[in-house]
Design a protein around this motif. Structure first.
Motif, PDB file in Angstrom:
ATOM      1  N   ASN A  24      10.017   0.139 -19.649  1.00  0.00           N
ATOM      2  CA  ASN A  24      10.168  -0.650 -18.428  1.00  0.00           C
ATOM      3  C   ASN A  24      11.520  -1.351 -18.367  1.00  0.00           C
ATOM      4  O   ASN A  24      12.149  -1.614 -19.400  1.00  0.00           O
ATOM      5  N   LEU A  45       8.276   5.338 -12.876  1.00  0.00           N
ATOM      6  CA  LEU A  45       7.055   6.131 -12.893  1.00  0.00           C
ATOM      7  C   LEU A  45       7.000   6.975 -14.156  1.00  0.00           C
ATOM      8  O   LEU A  45       8.009   7.530 -14.588  1.00  0.00           O
ATOM      9  N   TRP A  82       6.339   8.668  -3.738  1.00  0.00           N
ATOM     10  CA  TRP A  82       6.606   7.604  -4.717  1.00  0.00           C
ATOM     11  C   TRP A  82       5.757   6.383  -4.384  1.00  0.00           C
ATOM     12  O   TRP A  82       5.887   5.826  -3.293  1.00  0.00           O
ATOM     13  N   PRO A  83       4.901   5.919  -5.279  1.00  0.00           N
ATOM     14  CA  PRO A  83       4.069   4.749  -4.978  1.00  0.00           C
ATOM     15  C   PRO A  83       4.904   3.474  -4.890  1.00  0.00           C
ATOM     16  O   PRO A  83       5.947   3.352  -5.531  1.00  0.00           O
ATOM     17  N   ASP A  84       4.421   2.533  -4.103  1.00  0.00           N
ATOM     18  CA  ASP A  84       5.142   1.265  -3.928  1.00  0.00           C
ATOM     19  C   ASP A  84       4.975   0.321  -5.109  1.00  0.00           C
ATOM     20  O   ASP A  84       5.636  -0.714  -5.165  1.00  0.00           O
ATOM     21  N   SER A  85       4.116   0.678  -6.051  1.00  0.00           N
ATOM     22  CA  SER A  85       3.743  -0.250  -7.120  1.00  0.00           C
ATOM     23  C   SER A  85       4.841  -0.499  -8.139  1.00  0.00           C
ATOM     24  O   SER A  85       4.812  -1.498  -8.860  1.00  0.00           O
ATOM     25  N   ALA A  86       5.827   0.415  -8.257  1.00  0.00           N
ATOM     26  CA  ALA A  86       6.844   0.253  -9.301  1.00  0.00           C
ATOM     27  C   ALA A  86       8.038   1.142  -9.001  1.00  0.00           C
ATOM     28  O   ALA A  86       7.938   2.132  -8.262  1.00  0.00           O
ATOM     29  N   GLN A  95      -0.412  13.631  -7.619  1.00  0.00           N
ATOM     30  CA  GLN A  95      -0.305  12.424  -6.809  1.00  0.00           C
ATOM     31  C   GLN A  95       1.107  12.231  -6.267  1.00  0.00           C
ATOM     32  O   GLN A  95       1.300  11.800  -5.126  1.00  0.00           O
ATOM     33  N   PRO A 109       7.274  -3.700 -13.382  1.00  0.00           N
ATOM     34  CA  PRO A 109       6.080  -2.906 -13.683  1.00  0.00           C
ATOM     35  C   PRO A 109       6.391  -1.427 -13.812  1.00  0.00           C
ATOM     36  O   PRO A 109       7.453  -0.948 -13.393  1.00  0.00           O
ATOM     37  N   THR A 136       1.153   8.017 -13.371  1.00  0.00           N
ATOM     38  CA  THR A 136       0.443   8.820 -12.384  1.00  0.00           C
ATOM     39  C   THR A 136       0.614  10.300 -12.707  1.00  0.00           C
ATOM     40  O   THR A 136       1.138  10.647 -13.762  1.00  0.00           O
ATOM     41  N   THR A 169       4.311   2.450 -13.276  1.00  0.00           N
ATOM     42  CA  THR A 169       3.129   3.155 -12.786  1.00  0.00           C
ATOM     43  C   THR A 169       2.998   4.492 -13.506  1.00  0.00           C
ATOM     44  O   THR A 169       3.952   5.266 -13.549  1.00  0.00           O
TER      45      THR A 169
END
Length: 253
Positions: free
Chosen positions: A156, A182, A175-179, A169, A161, A165, A163
């Motif tokens: 990291n 990846l 690309w997820p908004d969470s981080a 996915q 954060p 995955t 993610t």
């Protein structure tokens, strides 16, 4: 009563085994090894080699079983996986009943750690629904740890954060908004091709932690094509491939 132990064995390198894992393997009466079919025979061979190196004679019986195949005709991915897990649990029970009809201590060698994108614990739960089973899980080194060690990078960015995955996915949801970092697992299609490569860095490894480890990194728009070529060649040579990668884009503030 079946005493079932799931032993995390790392990524195929016998040196990845913890002392706890070695002790657990030596305490078993039966070890079951899945055979995934032609072209993947060396996966079973690697498990046998690990047992040979760390288990003292006479040791437990080691039995291979044919792993059922998923039914491609089932349209729902989730249903396909659930049916597959049911079939595997049935094979487990039949094999255990055959070799330990009065019960006893049974073990499976699980790649990486049993908790990370692995279904062995879910299959064990199905076995518990069929018969009396006590479950013990021994953690192992994960492919994520082997990947970051291979490239000598932290997982990291400071305070940010991460993610974890799958390739599917990433392809389907983007690309997820969470981080902004990846970890992509279970990707047979080089799904990094589905995203905008601008500003993205990639750290990729195949057979991470093993003697034949391959690792590549760089800007995605430059390294992506090389990874695709190297991956295809390695899979053709070995008949199978296990790979994993990290994607990182500039942090959004």
């Amino acid at each position: 009563m079946i005493d079932l132990t799931l032993v995390g064995i790392g990524t195929g390198n016998p040196q990845h085994l913890t002392l706890q894992a070695v002790e657990a393997l030596n305490g078993l009466e039966l070890i079951l090894i899945p055979n995934k079919g032609a072209g993947k025979d060396d996966l079973a061979g690697l498990r046998r080699d690990i047992c040979k190196r760390v288990i003292k004679s006479p040791g437990p019986a080691i039995v291979e079983f044919d792993l059922p195949q998923r039914d491609p005709a089932t349209p729902s991915y989730r249903q396909r996986v659930d049916d597959w897990h049911d079939a595997i649990a049935e094979v487990w029970q039949k094999t255990i009943d055959q070799h330990l009809p009065r019960g006893g201590k049974v073990g499976f060698l699980v790649w990486g750690d049993p908790s990370l994108y692995d279904s062995t614990m879910r299959i064990a739960a199905r076995l518990q629904a069929r018969t009396e089973v006590s479950l013990r899980v021994i953690p192992g080194i994960t492919s994520i740890q082997a990947l970051t060690a291979s490239h000598a990078i932290p997982l990291n960015e400071i305070g940010d954060p991460v993610t974890i995955t799958t390739g599917r996915q990433l392809r389907e949801a983007g690309w997820p908004d969470s981080a902004d970092t990846l970890v992509i697992m279970l990707d047979g299609d080089c799904s990094f091709q589905s995203i905008d490569p601008e500003g993205v860095q990639i750290w990729w490894a195949a057979y991470a932690g093993m003697e034949n480890e391959i690792s590549l990194s760089g800007a995605l728009h430059e390294a992506g094509d090389e990874i695709i070529k190297v991956r295809a060649k390695a899979r053709a040579e070995h008949g199978w491939i296990m790979d994993i990668y990290i994607l990182r884009r500039p942090a959004r503030r």
